[in-house]
Enzyme design. Structure first.
Site, short mmCIF file in Angstrom:
data_model
loop_
_atom_site.label_atom_id
_atom_site.label_comp_id
_atom_site.label_asym_id
_atom_site.label_seq_id
_atom_site.Cartn_x
_atom_site.Cartn_y
_atom_site.Cartn_z
N LYS A 166 47.56 47.26 32.80
CA LYS A 166 47.98 46.98 31.42
C LYS A 166 46.96 47.44 30.40
O LYS A 166 47.32 47.81 29.27
CB LYS A 166 48.30 45.49 31.26
CG LYS A 166 47.11 44.55 31.44
CD LYS A 166 46.43 44.18 30.15
CE LYS A 166 45.20 43.31 30.38
NZ LYS A 166 44.53 42.92 29.11
N THR A 218 48.94 42.64 25.26
CA THR A 218 47.89 43.65 25.08
C THR A 218 48.42 44.90 24.38
O THR A 218 47.67 45.60 23.70
CB THR A 218 47.28 44.04 26.43
OG1 THR A 218 46.94 42.85 27.14
CG2 THR A 218 46.02 44.85 26.26
#
Length: 333
Positions: A192, A249
């Site tokens: 991620k 994120t």
């Protein structure tokens, strides 16, 4: 062995390590925070604030900072929050003072350069006497330290230990959800960060919300393919430690990784994008390792490959975007 978890050691005095130290103190634990930086040790002990990495957050007085690894020898559990590329060295140092069976919760996210090993593999080599768990999920340090509601995945192969750790760390605003799939939990956190750089580039280039949503979705497919190839489970990656962390994120410039991508998308060099940042953007270090790991596994990961190529100076941003958009049409999978 897990009955008396009353003294937590936190390795890493950055924003996230400090936030987790605050969680531990809020849960009623005594806390020893190990930091490399003398300024962090001094300000945490003198004024109960990490002025270098988490300025403005009042820390619990039960948090005692140190730069001596030996001070962690008396701890009942360890949260290892050092950056991924430094985890091996700090755990090797910890191994010299750690008792057998010490629970070590890995909170770093990344793939080790060179070895292409995940953090659980690094820990197994560096501190073989420890019992390993993984903590990962959507969590900004400032919000966690301030006591805002947060939910994370806590993955542990030993169910009894996992339950003990979850009970020990839980507070009314910090909720660990148990899992037993460590590989699935940690690959989400590693990938991620790379995808967040890509989302920042999309934002910086003004490509729109549709492109942003498409990138998250296709990036999630890459993450899932890698997890499965490593032996993880898709349902783990679909939880807080994968999809949840990815959404957070990739959706806010508060993310260090997304902010780097945003700067690149606006035309800055990587050096300029990283200039003046005290906190580590893990995706920059992990991108080449993630690309190499995908190739080793035979997993198609074009977005991660494009980010790694941009960071390495192998391709310009616009050329990388054009390359992704010109890929052959295929079934969604």
């Amino acid at each position: 062995m897990t009955a008396n978890l009353t003294h937590a050691g936190v390795i890493g005095g950055g924003a996230w390590g400090t936030a987790l130290a605050q969680v531990c103190a809020r849960a009623g634990l005594s806390v020893t925070l190990w930091a490399r930086e003398a300024e962090v040790v001094e300000t945490v002990n003198a004024s109960h604030e990490n002025t270098l990495f988490l300025s403005g957050v009042a820390l619990d007085p039960r948090i005692i900072a140190t730069d001596q690894m030996a001070d962690l020898g008396a701890c009942d559990l360890i949260l290892a929050v050092a950056p991924a590329q430094h985890l091996r060295s700090v755990l090797t140092s910890l191994a010299a003072v750690a008792r057998p069976g010490l629970p070590v919760v890995l909170c770093a996210k990344g793939v080790e350069q060179g070895s292409l090993k995940l953090m659980t593999e690094v820990a197994a080599e560096a501190i073989p006497q420890a019992q390993i768990a993984v903590l990962s999920g959507p969590s900004f340090a400032g919000e966690v330290a301030s006591g805002l509601p947060t939910a994370v995945t806590l993955a542990c192969a030993d169910e009894a230990l996992g339950r003990a750790l979850a009970k020990t760390l839980a507070t009314p605003t910090f909720r660990p959800y148990l899992a037993d799939d460590l590989l699935g939990a940690e690959i989400g956190g590693a990938v991620k960060n790379v995808l967040a750089i890509a989302c920042g580039i999309v934002e910086g280039r003004g490509l729109g919300r549709s492109a942003h949503a498409a990138l998250i979705t296709r990036g999630f497919a890459e993450m899932t393919r890698m997890a499965v190839a490593l032996g993880g489970r898709p349902e783990t990656v679909a939880g807080l430690c994968g999809l949840g962390d990815l959404v957070l994120t990739c959706s806010s410039p508060q993310s260090r990784n997304m902010s780097v991508g945003l700067a690149l998308g606006l035309g800055q060099t990587l050096e300029a994008a990283l200039s003046g940042k005290l906190s580590v953007a893990e995706g920059v270090a992990s991108a080449p390792a993630v690309r190499a790991l995908a190739a080793k596994l035979g997993v198609e990961a074009p977005i991660c490959e494009a980010v790694a190529a941009i960071l390495a100076g192998e391709v310009e941003v616009d050329a990388a975007i054009a390359g992704l958009l010109s890929r052959p049409l295929k079934s969604e999978s």
